[in-house]
Write a protein that holds these residues in place. Structure first.
Motif, mmCIF file in Angstrom:
data_model
loop_
_atom_site.group_PDB
_atom_site.id
_atom_site.type_symbol
_atom_site.label_atom_id
_atom_site.label_comp_id
_atom_site.label_asym_id
_atom_site.label_seq_id
_atom_site.Cartn_x
_atom_site.Cartn_y
_atom_site.Cartn_z
ATOM 1 N N ILE A 1 8.279 39.119 24.852
ATOM 2 C CA ILE A 1 9.269 39.275 25.908
ATOM 3 C C ILE A 1 9.759 37.926 26.448
ATOM 4 N N LEU A 2 8.809 37.023 26.701
ATOM 5 C CA LEU A 2 9.161 35.721 27.260
ATOM 6 C C LEU A 2 10.193 34.968 26.422
ATOM 7 N N PRO A 3 10.064 34.924 25.085
ATOM 8 C CA PRO A 3 11.097 34.223 24.295
ATOM 9 C C PRO A 3 12.488 34.829 24.458
ATOM 10 N N LEU A 4 12.560 36.149 24.648
ATOM 11 C CA LEU A 4 13.862 36.791 24.853
ATOM 12 C C LEU A 4 14.475 36.354 26.173
ATOM 13 N N ILE B 1 11.309 19.359 23.011
ATOM 14 C CA ILE B 1 11.405 20.628 23.737
ATOM 15 C C ILE B 1 11.423 20.371 25.237
ATOM 16 N N TYR B 2 10.543 19.486 25.692
ATOM 17 C CA TYR B 2 10.440 19.205 27.123
ATOM 18 C C TYR B 2 11.590 18.335 27.606
ATOM 19 N N ASP B 3 12.124 17.481 26.735
ATOM 20 C CA ASP B 3 13.329 16.740 27.083
ATOM 21 C C ASP B 3 14.477 17.705 27.369
ATOM 22 N N LYS B 4 14.588 18.718 26.534
ATOM 23 C CA LYS B 4 15.669 19.698 26.668
ATOM 24 C C LYS B 4 15.500 20.561 27.913
ATOM 25 N N LEU B 5 14.273 20.845 28.261
ATOM 26 C CA LEU B 5 13.972 21.774 29.348
ATOM 27 C C LEU B 5 13.875 21.098 30.713
ATOM 28 N N ALA B 6 13.726 19.777 30.747
ATOM 29 C CA ALA B 6 13.310 19.040 31.950
ATOM 30 C C ALA B 6 14.066 19.423 33.222
ATOM 31 N N MET C 1 17.901 34.057 26.714
ATOM 32 C CA MET C 1 19.056 34.408 27.538
ATOM 33 C C MET C 1 19.308 33.368 28.630
ATOM 34 N N MET C 2 18.224 32.880 29.258
ATOM 35 C CA MET C 2 18.351 31.953 30.378
ATOM 36 C C MET C 2 18.652 30.523 29.944
ATOM 37 N N LEU C 3 17.944 30.098 28.903
ATOM 38 C CA LEU C 3 17.922 28.677 28.573
ATOM 39 C C LEU C 3 18.421 28.348 27.180
ATOM 40 N N GLY C 4 18.624 29.387 26.367
ATOM 41 C CA GLY C 4 18.974 29.131 24.972
ATOM 42 C C GLY C 4 17.816 28.517 24.213
ATOM 43 N N MET C 5 16.573 28.893 24.607
ATOM 44 C CA MET C 5 15.376 28.274 24.018
ATOM 45 C C MET C 5 14.387 29.337 23.550
ATOM 46 N N LYS C 6 14.879 30.332 22.841
ATOM 47 C CA LYS C 6 14.029 31.423 22.366
ATOM 48 C C LYS C 6 12.929 30.916 21.442
ATOM 49 N N GLU C 7 13.292 30.125 20.453
ATOM 50 C CA GLU C 7 12.308 29.665 19.464
ATOM 51 C C GLU C 7 11.274 28.735 20.092
ATOM 52 N N ASP D 1 11.333 23.500 36.510
ATOM 53 C CA ASP D 1 10.705 24.123 37.679
ATOM 54 C C ASP D 1 11.226 25.546 37.898
ATOM 55 N N LEU D 2 12.527 25.713 37.848
ATOM 56 C CA LEU D 2 13.120 27.041 38.056
ATOM 57 C C LEU D 2 12.725 27.986 36.938
ATOM 58 N N ALA D 3 12.791 27.517 35.701
ATOM 59 C CA ALA D 3 12.447 28.367 34.556
ATOM 60 C C ALA D 3 10.998 28.823 34.631
ATOM 61 N N THR D 4 10.099 27.925 35.005
ATOM 62 C CA THR D 4 8.677 28.260 35.099
ATOM 63 C C THR D 4 8.438 29.339 36.150
ATOM 64 N N LYS D 5 9.097 29.209 37.291
ATOM 65 C CA LYS D 5 8.950 30.217 38.350
ATOM 66 C C LYS D 5 9.421 31.591 37.885
ATOM 67 N N ILE D 6 10.561 31.604 37.173
ATOM 68 C CA ILE D 6 11.134 32.882 36.756
ATOM 69 C C ILE D 6 10.296 33.546 35.669
#
Length: 241
Positions: free
Chosen positions: A181-184, A5-10, A188-194, A14-19
């Protein structure tokens, strides 16, 4: 913890966490660093589950061990600190069977170790261990904390910020946001709902009392809620004996 999961998000972490946190997590990090500096201003730091290295960047100690199991997160850390003027050594070595990267800038030194809290071995004793939003990702909390405590000097500090289960109405609203809400938004942003559904579940399983229980041999010098009751700051000092 599912490292994939973190490999995919790396690269977008930072941007995703802020948003998704509306900037609150960054505020928590600044508050955390400010509180730590009241007790210890410099020395040897071990930062566990370092993600992209923001906690280490905020503290800026002279010698820092960054422990991160995700290879892609390690790449981001290296790139980030290179932009800050750190030079990477030309080789990687084996350090207690865990690959690590050494970076230097003047008298400052960073050792990035790709490993978990449960398994990492660091021979040098630290003055401070930080775990910022890290404990809930341990596969075995007791094992991870016990292993880390071995690498802390007597009189050293174990500093924690973690989102934990709370029975307050406001905390339940925050957890509802993270579960529903956060998974939605992440979908949309990252393709990482699950993947983001796991975040709320991990918070719902970790209690503050469980963290305190695993700080045996330490005195609590600071404990407070950080703006929202779902986040707790704990700074504990290891007994001198």
């Amino acid at each position: 913890m599912d490292v994939k999961i973190y490999d995919k998000l790396a690269k977008r972490y930072d941007l995703a966490t802020k948003i998704v946190s509306f900037g609150i997590e960054e505020l928590w990090r600044r508050m955390f660093a400010k509180e730590i500096k009241k007790h210890i201003k410099n020395g040897i730091l071990i930062d566990v589950a370092s993600a992209t290295g923001e906690m280490a960047k905020a503290l800026d100690f002279d010698r820092m061990y960054l422990i991160e199991p995700s290879a892609e997160m390690v790449r981001v850390i290296v790139e980030k600190f290179q932009k800050l003027g750190f030079k990477k050594e030309d080789f990687e070595v084996v350090f207690e069977e865990s690959p690590h990267i050494r970076m230097k800038k003047g008298q400052k030194e960073i050792i990035i170790i790709q490993d978990t809290a449960e398994n990492v071995k660091i021979e040098e004793k630290a003055d401070l261990i930080t775990a910022f939003m890290a404990l809930r990702n341990f596969d075995d909390l007791e094992k991870g904390m016990e292993n880390l405590k071995k690498s802390l000097k007597p009189g050293g500090y174990f500093a924690i910020v973690e989102m934990v289960k709370s029975d307050s109405l406001f905390a339940k609203l925050i957890l509802w946001y993270m579960n529903k809400i956060l998974p939605l938004i992440a979908g949309m942003m990252l393709g990482m709902k699950e993947e983001y559904k796991l975040l709320g579940k991990s918070i719902d399983t970790l209690k503050e009392d469980e963290i305190i229980k695993n700080l045996k041999g330490f005195g609590i010098v600071k404990k407070q809620k950080l703006i929202f009751p779902i986040a707790t700051l704990i700074i504990a000092k290891k007994d001198d004996g």
